[in-house]
Design an enzyme around this catalytic site. Structure first.
Site, short mmCIF file in Angstrom:
data_model
loop_
_atom_site.label_atom_id
_atom_site.label_comp_id
_atom_site.label_asym_id
_atom_site.label_seq_id
_atom_site.Cartn_x
_atom_site.Cartn_y
_atom_site.Cartn_z
N SER A 298 -4.67 4.57 -22.39
CA SER A 298 -4.23 4.25 -23.75
C SER A 298 -5.37 3.60 -24.52
O SER A 298 -5.84 2.51 -24.17
CB SER A 298 -3.05 3.28 -23.71
OG SER A 298 -2.88 2.69 -24.98
N HIS B 157 -4.06 8.85 -24.31
CA HIS B 157 -2.81 8.36 -24.89
C HIS B 157 -3.12 7.59 -26.17
O HIS B 157 -3.91 6.63 -26.16
CB HIS B 157 -2.13 7.46 -23.86
CG HIS B 157 -0.77 6.96 -24.25
ND1 HIS B 157 0.37 7.69 -24.03
CD2 HIS B 157 -0.38 5.81 -24.83
CE1 HIS B 157 1.43 7.00 -24.45
NE2 HIS B 157 0.99 5.84 -24.95
N ASP C 30 -1.51 5.46 -29.26
CA ASP C 30 -0.33 4.68 -29.67
C ASP C 30 -0.32 4.49 -31.18
O ASP C 30 -1.16 3.79 -31.72
CB ASP C 30 -0.35 3.31 -28.99
CG ASP C 30 -0.02 3.41 -27.52
OD1 ASP C 30 1.03 3.97 -27.19
OD2 ASP C 30 -0.82 2.93 -26.70
N MET D 56 1.69 3.03 -34.35
CA MET D 56 2.71 2.01 -34.67
C MET D 56 2.74 1.79 -36.17
O MET D 56 1.69 1.73 -36.82
CB MET D 56 2.36 0.69 -33.99
CG MET D 56 2.17 0.80 -32.49
SD MET D 56 1.76 -0.80 -31.80
CE MET D 56 1.39 -0.33 -30.11
N HIS E 244 1.84 8.99 -28.87
CA HIS E 244 3.09 8.23 -28.70
C HIS E 244 3.44 7.61 -30.05
O HIS E 244 2.80 6.65 -30.48
CB HIS E 244 2.85 7.17 -27.62
CG HIS E 244 3.99 6.25 -27.36
ND1 HIS E 244 3.85 5.09 -26.63
CD2 HIS E 244 5.30 6.31 -27.70
CE1 HIS E 244 5.02 4.48 -26.54
NE2 HIS E 244 5.91 5.19 -27.19
N MET F 110 5.43 5.41 -32.26
CA MET F 110 6.35 4.27 -32.36
C MET F 110 6.58 4.01 -33.84
O MET F 110 6.14 3.00 -34.40
CB MET F 110 5.76 3.06 -31.64
CG MET F 110 5.81 3.22 -30.12
SD MET F 110 4.68 2.09 -29.28
CE MET F 110 3.18 3.04 -29.36
N MET G 66 9.62 3.46 -21.06
CA MET G 66 8.75 2.31 -21.37
C MET G 66 8.95 1.23 -20.31
O MET G 66 10.08 0.89 -19.96
CB MET G 66 9.07 1.73 -22.75
CG MET G 66 8.70 2.61 -23.93
SD MET G 66 6.96 3.07 -24.02
CE MET G 66 6.16 1.46 -24.16
N ASP H 294 4.86 3.76 -19.24
CA ASP H 294 3.88 3.19 -20.18
C ASP H 294 4.14 1.70 -20.33
O ASP H 294 5.20 1.29 -20.78
CB ASP H 294 4.06 3.92 -21.53
CG ASP H 294 3.10 3.45 -22.60
OD1 ASP H 294 2.21 2.62 -22.31
OD2 ASP H 294 3.24 3.93 -23.75
#
Ligand code: DX5
Ligand code: ZN
Length: 226
Positions: free
Chosen positions: A15, A40, A42, A44, A74, A76, A147, A185
């Site tokens: 990540s 990965h 992330d 957000m 991913h 979020m 998660m 994760d």
């Protein structure tokens, strides 16, 4: 019970949330050279989770610099269908949405939009969400993510109680004969990875256990149990 895990099946997804963003290309290059299977990313939005990270332009830059890399994005973010086109165009290989991030209609629309663009699809559950929430979606999914921390921040402590959900999902996928990948994760390091693997996870996301440390290749080998 004697548990045999085929280590050739284990995928490592570093990540980049834990990477040095001033040297992101170098960091990703080292991770890929060291044997990373996925990168990965992330994303957000400060609404679905209480933090803001990175977005479309970063995915685009990574794709340009690493045309062959598998980019595991991913999301979020609230109502992710709004951004499927942008992340697809930017070069995501797989988009993972949270089941909690929209109504079932919104989730269905996000999955469909990704598939229409030839992008793989994943669905994630937060720690407080029952893994059975994924059941209606499993057929057709490329990846399911359990998660193992509350999403929003790197460097948190692994929640071992989530392994019940991983085991239940592993049984369900196997009984349905689905090839859907099972990812975990949050808080994954060489000490916690064995529990996740024993429960049936086969894609391990790890941020702070890899980036900012010395030997990325060696650390990833340790996560694989070697
Ligand atoms: C948390 C993110 C994770 C995070 C993992 O919201 O989804 O991918 O980067 O970081 P570590 O491995 O440090 O727990
Ligand atoms: Zn993540």
């Amino acid at each position: 019970m004697h548990l045999v895990i085929d280590m050739t099946n284990i995928k490592i997804a570093p990540s980049i949330l834990a990477a040095d963003f001033t040297r992101l290309g170098e960091e990703i290059g080292r991770a890929l050279d060291g044997g990373a299977d996925y990168i990965h990313v992330d994303v957000m939005d400060g609404l679905f989770v209480p933090n803001i990270s990175i977005g479309v332009p970063v995915v685009q830059s990574i794709r340009r610099a690493f045309p062959q890399a598998f980019l595991d994005v991913h999301l979020m973010i609230q109502e992710p269908v709004r951004y499927v086109e942008a992340f697809s165009r930017a070069g995501a290989s797989l988009l993972t949405f949270h089941v909690e991030s929209d109504s079932p209609q919104g989730i269905a629309a996000a999955l469909q939009a990704a598939r229409e663009r030839g992008v793989k699809t994943g669905l994630a559950v937060k720690p407080a969400t029952a893994v059975s929430e994924l059941d209606p979606w499993l057929e057709g999914l490329d990846l399911a993510l359990v998660m193992t921390v509350e999403p929003g921040f790197g460097g948190q402590r692994f929640m071992a109680d989530q392994m019940k959900k991983v085991s239940a999902l592993r049984r369900r996928l196997d009984s349905m004969g689905l090839a859907c990948e099972l990812e975990v994760d949050g808080g994954i390091d060489p000490d916690t990875a064995p529990a996740a693997l024993a429960a049936g996870a086969r894609v391990l996301v790890a941020g702070s256990a890899i980036f900012g440390r010395g030997d990325y290749a060696g650390l990833m080998e340790k996560l694989r149990g070697r």
